[in-house]
Design a protein around this motif. Structure first.
Motif, PDB file in Angstrom:
ATOM      1  N   THR A  87     -26.933  20.379  28.361  1.00  0.00           N
ATOM      2  CA  THR A  87     -27.215  19.581  29.570  1.00  0.00           C
ATOM      3  C   THR A  87     -26.496  18.231  29.546  1.00  0.00           C
ATOM      4  N   ARG A  88     -26.184  17.732  28.347  1.00  0.00           N
ATOM      5  CA  ARG A  88     -25.390  16.509  28.220  1.00  0.00           C
ATOM      6  C   ARG A  88     -24.570  16.598  26.938  1.00  0.00           C
ATOM      7  N   LEU A  89     -23.629  15.683  26.789  1.00  0.00           N
ATOM      8  CA  LEU A  89     -22.774  15.677  25.602  1.00  0.00           C
ATOM      9  C   LEU A  89     -23.562  15.127  24.416  1.00  0.00           C
ATOM     10  N   LEU A  90     -23.703  15.945  23.360  1.00  0.00           N
ATOM     11  CA  LEU A  90     -24.480  15.545  22.189  1.00  0.00           C
ATOM     12  C   LEU A  90     -23.614  14.999  21.058  1.00  0.00           C
ATOM     13  N   ALA A  91     -22.409  15.537  20.909  1.00  0.00           N
ATOM     14  CA  ALA A  91     -21.547  15.080  19.810  1.00  0.00           C
ATOM     15  C   ALA A  91     -20.133  15.594  20.022  1.00  0.00           C
ATOM     16  N   VAL A  92     -19.173  14.854  19.476  1.00  0.00           N
ATOM     17  CA  VAL A  92     -17.764  15.260  19.504  1.00  0.00           C
ATOM     18  C   VAL A  92     -17.164  14.961  18.136  1.00  0.00           C
ATOM     19  N   GLY A  93     -16.368  15.899  17.625  1.00  0.00           N
ATOM     20  CA  GLY A  93     -15.692  15.653  16.356  1.00  0.00           C
ATOM     21  C   GLY A  93     -15.130  16.934  15.780  1.00  0.00           C
ATOM     22  N   ALA A  94     -14.369  16.802  14.714  1.00  0.00           N
ATOM     23  CA  ALA A  94     -13.877  17.973  13.994  1.00  0.00           C
ATOM     24  C   ALA A  94     -15.063  18.686  13.351  1.00  0.00           C
ATOM     25  N   PRO A  95     -15.001  20.008  13.179  1.00  0.00           N
ATOM     26  CA  PRO A  95     -16.131  20.727  12.574  1.00  0.00           C
ATOM     27  C   PRO A  95     -16.594  20.122  11.248  1.00  0.00           C
ATOM     28  N   ALA A  96     -15.659  19.816  10.356  1.00  0.00           N
ATOM     29  CA  ALA A  96     -16.034  19.245   9.056  1.00  0.00           C
ATOM     30  C   ALA A  96     -16.677  17.873   9.223  1.00  0.00           C
ATOM     31  N   GLU A  97     -16.182  17.109  10.181  1.00  0.00           N
ATOM     32  CA  GLU A  97     -16.727  15.771  10.437  1.00  0.00           C
ATOM     33  C   GLU A  97     -18.167  15.855  10.943  1.00  0.00           C
ATOM     34  N   LEU A  98     -18.439  16.787  11.856  1.00  0.00           N
ATOM     35  CA  LEU A  98     -19.793  16.952  12.387  1.00  0.00           C
ATOM     36  C   LEU A  98     -20.757  17.398  11.287  1.00  0.00           C
ATOM     37  N   LYS A  99     -20.309  18.302  10.433  1.00  0.00           N
ATOM     38  CA  LYS A  99     -21.167  18.782   9.338  1.00  0.00           C
ATOM     39  C   LYS A  99     -21.502  17.649   8.372  1.00  0.00           C
ATOM     40  N   ALA A 100     -20.480  16.864   8.014  1.00  0.00           N
ATOM     41  CA  ALA A 100     -20.704  15.760   7.079  1.00  0.00           C
ATOM     42  C   ALA A 100     -21.611  14.703   7.700  1.00  0.00           C
ATOM     43  N   ARG A 101     -21.437  14.461   8.997  1.00  0.00           N
ATOM     44  CA  ARG A 101     -22.239  13.443   9.684  1.00  0.00           C
ATOM     45  C   ARG A 101     -23.714  13.827   9.712  1.00  0.00           C
ATOM     46  N   LEU A 102     -24.002  15.107   9.916  1.00  0.00           N
ATOM     47  CA  LEU A 102     -25.390  15.548  10.060  1.00  0.00           C
ATOM     48  C   LEU A 102     -26.054  15.894   8.732  1.00  0.00           C
ATOM     49  N   PHE A 103     -25.292  16.468   7.815  1.00  0.00           N
ATOM     50  CA  PHE A 103     -25.897  16.996   6.592  1.00  0.00           C
ATOM     51  C   PHE A 103     -25.398  16.331   5.314  1.00  0.00           C
ATOM     52  N   GLY A 104     -24.363  15.497   5.413  1.00  0.00           N
ATOM     53  CA  GLY A 104     -23.761  14.985   4.194  1.00  0.00           C
ATOM     54  C   GLY A 104     -23.006  16.105   3.485  1.00  0.00           C
ATOM     55  N   ARG A 105     -22.645  15.865   2.234  1.00  0.00           N
ATOM     56  CA  ARG A 105     -21.920  16.878   1.468  1.00  0.00           C
ATOM     57  C   ARG A 105     -22.684  17.154   0.179  1.00  0.00           C
ATOM     58  N   ARG A 106     -22.946  18.436  -0.072  1.00  0.00           N
ATOM     59  CA  ARG A 106     -23.700  18.819  -1.267  1.00  0.00           C
ATOM     60  C   ARG A 106     -22.891  19.794  -2.110  1.00  0.00           C
ATOM     61  N   ILE A 107     -22.978  19.577  -3.402  1.00  0.00           N
ATOM     62  CA  ILE A 107     -22.334  20.463  -4.363  1.00  0.00           C
ATOM     63  C   ILE A 107     -23.387  21.428  -4.905  1.00  0.00           C
ATOM     64  N   VAL A 108     -23.019  22.692  -4.988  1.00  0.00           N
ATOM     65  CA  VAL A 108     -23.910  23.708  -5.554  1.00  0.00           C
ATOM     66  C   VAL A 108     -23.360  24.098  -6.922  1.00  0.00           C
ATOM     67  N   VAL A 109     -24.136  23.815  -7.956  1.00  0.00           N
ATOM     68  CA  VAL A 109     -23.748  24.155  -9.328  1.00  0.00           C
ATOM     69  C   VAL A 109     -24.622  25.321  -9.780  1.00  0.00           C
ATOM     70  N   THR A 110     -23.995  26.457 -10.038  1.00  0.00           N
ATOM     71  CA  THR A 110     -24.739  27.621 -10.529  1.00  0.00           C
ATOM     72  C   THR A 110     -24.744  27.594 -12.050  1.00  0.00           C
ATOM     73  N   LEU A 111     -25.949  27.576 -12.614  1.00  0.00           N
ATOM     74  CA  LEU A 111     -26.116  27.470 -14.063  1.00  0.00           C
ATOM     75  C   LEU A 111     -26.392  28.835 -14.680  1.00  0.00           C
ATOM     76  N   ALA A 112     -26.111  28.963 -15.959  1.00  0.00           N
ATOM     77  CA  ALA A 112     -26.381  30.221 -16.658  1.00  0.00           C
ATOM     78  C   ALA A 112     -27.875  30.480 -16.748  1.00  0.00           C
ATOM     79  N   ARG A 113     -28.662  29.399 -16.792  1.00  0.00           N
ATOM     80  CA  ARG A 113     -30.122  29.528 -16.840  1.00  0.00           C
ATOM     81  C   ARG A 113     -30.743  28.278 -16.218  1.00  0.00           C
ATOM     82  N   PRO A 114     -31.956  28.378 -15.682  1.00  0.00           N
ATOM     83  CA  PRO A 114     -32.619  27.213 -15.082  1.00  0.00           C
ATOM     84  C   PRO A 114     -32.793  26.081 -16.089  1.00  0.00           C
ATOM     85  N   ALA A 115     -32.704  24.844 -15.586  1.00  0.00           N
ATOM     86  CA  ALA A 115     -32.910  23.653 -16.421  1.00  0.00           C
ATOM     87  C   ALA A 115     -33.775  22.686 -15.633  1.00  0.00           C
TER      88      ALA A 115
END
Length: 210
Positions: free
Chosen positions: A111-139
Motif C-alpha cells: 500500500t506504500r513504499l516500505l524500503a528500497v535497497g539492494a537485497p544484501a543491504e536490506l537483509k543486513a539492515r533488518l537482520f544484521g549479519r550472523r555467522i553459523v559455526v557448526t561444531l563437532a559436538r555441542p559446547a
C-alpha cells in the motif's frame, strides 16, 4: 504480430522487428502464427514487442507468471542478458525468489513504499549479519566465553553456534582463532542466509506494528 506493434510505436524500419526477434531468440520462428507458439515462446514474443522500439527502460509485470519451470527459466535468463546489455528493467513481481535472483535493487511495496535497497543491504539492515559455526559436538558454555569486542551476540542451538558480527570478512579469522583456542572442534563456518521473503515479512510486520 510484431510488425503491427512496431507500426503502433511508429517504427518503420523492418530491421528493428528482425533485431527484436533475434534478441529474444525467435528469429528462426518469425513466420509462425502466434497461436502455434508455446506459452513460454509467447512471453518471449511479448518481450520482443516491448523491445521493438528500443526503449531505454523496460517495464515488466509478472513476466514469468503461469509459466512452467523451464519456460520461466528461459525468460529469467533472457532478462539477465538484457540487464547485462545495460538496459534498465523495472520488474513488478510477487515472486520474491525471482526478484532476488534478477534485481540489483528492490523496492518493497505494501500500500506504500516500505524500503528500497539492494537485497544484501536490506537483509543486513533488518537482520544484521550472523555467522553459523557448526561444531563437532555441542559446547554449552561457548557463547559466554567468546568475549570478543566485535561480537554483538552469540547463541548455541545444538552443535550450531550463531554469532552476530558487523564485518564477517574482517572478523571471521579472529573468531575462528578464538574458538580453536577455546577447544572448539569446527566443522563448517558460513554466513547465515536470509531470504527476500523474510525481508518482506519483517517489513510488513514492522509496518503493522508502527
Amino acid at each position: 504480430n510484431l510488425r503491427f506493434f512496431a507500426e503502433l510505436y511508429g517504427v518503420r524500419d523492418p530491421r528493428r522487428v528482425e533485431e527484436a526477434l533475434a534478441l529474444v531468440g525467435l528469429a528462426d520462428r518469425a513466420e509462425e502464427p502466434v497461436a502455434t507458439l508455446s506459452k513460454g515462446l509467447r512471453q518471449r514474443l511479448a518481450l520482443a514487442r516491448a523491445l521493438v522500439h528500443d526503449p531505454p527502460v523496460l517495464l515488466l509485470d509478472e513476466p514469468t507468471s503461469g509459466l512452467d519451470p523451464e519456460a520461466a527459466k528461459e525468460v529469467r535468463d533472457l532478462l539477465a542478458e538484457l540487464s547485462l546489455a545495460h538496459r534498465a528493467i523495472l520488474l513488478c513481481t510477487h515472486n520474491l525468489a525471482e526478484a532476488e535472483r534478477l534485481c540489483h535493487r528492490i523496492a518493497v511495496l505494501k500500500t506504500r513504499l516500505l524500503a528500497v535497497g539492494a537485497p544484501a543491504e536490506l537483509k543486513a539492515r533488518l537482520f544484521g549479519r550472523r555467522i553459523v559455526v557448526t561444531l563437532a559436538r555441542p559446547a554449552p558454555g561457548l557463547p559466554q566465553v567468546l568475549n570478543l569486542p566485535f561480537v554483538r551476540s552469540a547463541s548455541l542451538d545444538g552443535a550450531k553456534l550463531f554469532v552476530a558480527v558487523e564485518e564477517p570478512e574482517r572478523h571471521n579469522p579472529l573468531l575462528v582463532r578464538r574458538l580453536v583456542e577455546l577447544g572448539a572442534e569446527i566443522l563448517y563456518v558460513e554466513e547465515e542466509e536470509r531470504t527476500l521473503e523474510e525481508v518482506y515479512l519483517e517489513l510488513v510486520e514492522g509496518d503493522r506494528a508502527a
